[in-house]
Design a protein around this motif. Structure first.
Motif: not given
Length: 210
Positions: A28-40
């Protein structure tokens, strides 16, 4: 895993350098990145820093928080306001994330992403306008428990807190969520699954896997 001390500003710059050349694995045309972590662990702060660093490099980026896709209170609080099982499995509207965030970024998609859907304070739809992410623009989605949903990320970053740091940095009123994060660590192993690991026990002195 060996971790190196770093500043938040330098971490954002190095991640932006890495993401500037990122291509989506699905063609596709759009890379997708996840920033995972508890709210703290404040994964949204890092996502915002990286988004700004990408824009300076001429790479458009859209920062989206999973907290904007909570289910209505009547559904997420069905078993009470402090039910860890519900928080783990039923607080976030993953269907809406697939439909409004990831679907438009599929190959041949429109690129029109809804940045948020539900306001937990008013318990009403936000009615936010869609954001148009141009081809080559990068989605930066941040939030807790992201890696258990099989979202089609092209790169993932996990902000790790030790159990002690997680308890210290989580407001006492939210300690009821801690069993959900313990289960997440046990079942998903986000530290071992993510492409990039950031230890954030000391908010002033992070370390990362490089």
């Amino acid at each position: 895993m060996r971790l190196e001390a770093i500043t938040w500003d330098r971490l954002a710059e190095l991640l932006a350098d890495r993401l500037a050349g990122l291509e989506p694995t699905d063609g596709g045309a759009w890379p997708r990145v996840g920033f995972d972590g508890a709210p703290a662990a404040r994964p949204g702060d890092l996502a915002e820093r990286v988004g700004e660093a990408l824009r300076v490099r001429g790479r458009p980026a859209l920062v989206v928080g999973a907290e904007g896709f909570l289910r209505p209170a009547s559904l997420r609080l069905e078993h009470g306001r402090r039910d860890a099982e519900s928080y783990f499995a039923g607080w976030f509207d993953t269907g809406a994330l697939w439909r409004e965030v990831f679907g438009p970024l599929d190959p041949g998609g429109s690129g029109r992403v809804l940045p948020d859907l539900w306001d937990p304070v008013t318990d009403r739809a936000t009615r936010s306008p869609y954001s148009q992410l141009p081809p080559g623009g990068i989605l930066l989605l941040h939030g807790p428990l992201l890696l258990r949903h099989w979202f089609p990320f092209d790169l993932t970053v996990h902000l790790l807190l030790s159990p002690g740091a997680l308890r210290r940095r989580t407001p006492e009123a939210d300690h009821w969520t801690l069993p959900a994060f313990e289960r997440y660590e046990h079942e998903t192993d986000p530290a071992g699954t993510a492409d990039v690991l950031v230890r954030a026990d000391d908010p002033r002195h992070p370390a990362w896997s490089g």
